[in-house]
Design an enzyme around this catalytic site. Sequence first.
Site, PDB file in Angstrom:
ATOM      1  N   ASP A  36      -6.751  35.562 -69.823  1.00  0.00           N
ATOM      2  CA  ASP A  36      -6.685  37.140 -69.867  1.00  0.00           C
ATOM      3  C   ASP A  36      -7.904  37.395 -70.950  1.00  0.00           C
ATOM      4  O   ASP A  36      -8.182  37.255 -71.569  1.00  0.00           O
ATOM      5  CB  ASP A  36      -5.500  37.856 -70.267  1.00  0.00           C
ATOM      6  CG  ASP A  36      -5.358  38.932 -69.476  1.00  0.00           C
ATOM      7  OD1 ASP A  36      -5.835  40.369 -69.691  1.00  0.00           O
ATOM      8  OD2 ASP A  36      -4.147  39.702 -68.636  1.00  0.00           O
ATOM      9  N   ASN A  86      -5.165  36.406 -60.033  1.00  0.00           N
ATOM     10  CA  ASN A  86      -4.588  38.303 -60.483  1.00  0.00           C
ATOM     11  C   ASN A  86      -4.951  38.846 -60.615  1.00  0.00           C
ATOM     12  O   ASN A  86      -4.771  40.255 -60.233  1.00  0.00           O
ATOM     13  CB  ASN A  86      -3.114  37.856 -60.684  1.00  0.00           C
ATOM     14  CG  ASN A  86      -2.083  38.887 -61.004  1.00  0.00           C
ATOM     15  OD1 ASN A  86      -1.884  39.415 -60.232  1.00  0.00           O
ATOM     16  ND2 ASN A  86      -2.292  39.447 -62.140  1.00  0.00           N
ATOM     17  N   TYR A 154     -11.376  50.502 -55.365  1.00  0.00           N
ATOM     18  CA  TYR A 154      -9.966  48.877 -55.328  1.00  0.00           C
ATOM     19  C   TYR A 154      -9.967  48.820 -53.811  1.00  0.00           C
ATOM     20  O   TYR A 154      -9.257  47.136 -53.296  1.00  0.00           O
ATOM     21  CB  TYR A 154      -9.218  49.679 -55.842  1.00  0.00           C
ATOM     22  CG  TYR A 154      -7.620  48.756 -55.460  1.00  0.00           C
ATOM     23  CD1 TYR A 154      -7.247  48.648 -57.013  1.00  0.00           C
ATOM     24  CD2 TYR A 154      -6.871  49.393 -55.167  1.00  0.00           C
ATOM     25  CE1 TYR A 154      -5.997  47.412 -57.116  1.00  0.00           C
ATOM     26  CE2 TYR A 154      -6.152  48.068 -54.931  1.00  0.00           C
ATOM     27  CZ  TYR A 154      -5.703  47.641 -56.388  1.00  0.00           C
ATOM     28  OH  TYR A 154      -4.265  46.866 -55.963  1.00  0.00           O
ATOM     29  N   LYS A 158      -9.960  44.929 -52.195  1.00  0.00           N
ATOM     30  CA  LYS A 158      -8.803  43.900 -51.802  1.00  0.00           C
ATOM     31  C   LYS A 158      -9.111  43.775 -50.219  1.00  0.00           C
ATOM     32  O   LYS A 158      -8.310  42.473 -49.847  1.00  0.00           O
ATOM     33  CB  LYS A 158      -7.842  45.083 -52.475  1.00  0.00           C
ATOM     34  CG  LYS A 158      -6.959  45.221 -53.030  1.00  0.00           C
ATOM     35  CD  LYS A 158      -7.103  44.258 -53.925  1.00  0.00           C
ATOM     36  CE  LYS A 158      -6.865  44.404 -55.619  1.00  0.00           C
ATOM     37  NZ  LYS A 158      -6.719  42.793 -56.868  1.00  0.00           N
ATOM     38  N   THR A 189       3.882  49.643 -62.205  1.00  0.00           N
ATOM     39  CA  THR A 189       3.188  48.626 -62.986  1.00  0.00           C
ATOM     40  C   THR A 189       2.207  49.099 -64.261  1.00  0.00           C
ATOM     41  O   THR A 189       1.792  50.494 -63.534  1.00  0.00           O
ATOM     42  CB  THR A 189       2.107  47.662 -62.726  1.00  0.00           C
ATOM     43  OG1 THR A 189       1.467  48.052 -61.770  1.00  0.00           O
ATOM     44  CG2 THR A 189       2.811  46.471 -62.559  1.00  0.00           C
TER      45      THR A 189
END
Length: 397
Positions: A36, A86, A154, A158, A189
């Site tokens: 990360d 991810n 986005y 994807k 989230t």
Amino acid sequence: MKLKDKVAIVTGGSNGIGKETAKLYAAEGAKVVIADINEEAANAVVSEIGDAAKFIRTDVSKGAECQRMVDFAEKEFGAVHVLFNNAGIMHGDDGTSESTDEDIWDLTMNINAKGVFMGCKYGIPAIRRAGGGAVINTASFVAFLGAATPQIAYTASKGAVLSLTRELAVIHARENIRVNALCPGPLRTELLMNFLNTDEKKQRRLVHVPMGRFGEAVEMAKAAVFLASEDSSYMTGSEFLVRVSSIDLACDQLNDIAFAGDQACIATSCGVFLLPIQNGTLTLPTEMENLVPMPDSEGIEIRILYTDESDIIWAVSANAGLYSIDGKEWTHHPKKYLNDLRILDIQEQDDEVLWVLTRTGVNYLQRIPGDDLLLDYESFESGALFSAQLLSIASTN
């Protein structure tokens, strides 16, 4: 334990799905490398997990850092068996194709799509060296449906992840390397809640979700454990959708949505759903009991035009003309000049006047107050308007 003696890399492991997945992987016996750019948050996850986890700072959009990430995992734990690509972003300035800047598009693609490519470029050879394993790429349900709240970069990124996943699955199918896409529904989230920063945006996203709630990151992490383990040994090239079945898919197409008082009106290709809003939450059914079919309009595009001051919803179908709905009863306004035209937009000027836009011009309609009948039709056509494709109108008082 489902991942005993396995080594997993989790990118974007400092929060959300990545954090919960790293914790579950470790609980199932795996050693975990958290990659990360958020060092503080990632180190906090490592501290929570203990000796089974290590952190390496990684910008997944850069090939050299992804290579270093894989080398680090092999050096620290001896192998790589699971790669969970991810890491991703959902930029607040990501909107429509017209409103989204090129820089936002490039940034989103570099992290969400290129980052998955780079992870696979260096991670798959390591998995091959370990004798096989699993790659999980985080995509999204919006790659199938499109997003009710626009986020064009986005959604496109994807979609790219889905295509990349299928191609890699075919390439490596006979090398004991499985490649699948995890496609979460809308989750509570930090990433999504920051993007859906108003109640209106949140409710619009929940249009896709009959349960009427956002999912939790741990619910996706459980799916990530399944895809990493031998429980999914006969799955590769799959899009693992983790969400509830949606009304718009049941009806083939979601066309429009409007709000009237304490209910939402959702237009689909098989009719209109009238759904209650309670305590600010839109409650979507799992059955079709809230469907109010529009006469003569099954399978036809239905558009919600506007909601007037009395919470009466006005709608139009492509082949049946103008309707209003009050409660659960449709009222058809069978004026031939409206039936035969494709209505594109409608605006209310005051309690008596409607402006209706069709492909052939602007129509002025006047109605009796308190009566749904439309009177005194007048069309304003000009050569320029008649030959153009009109899209919308606005009224002023």
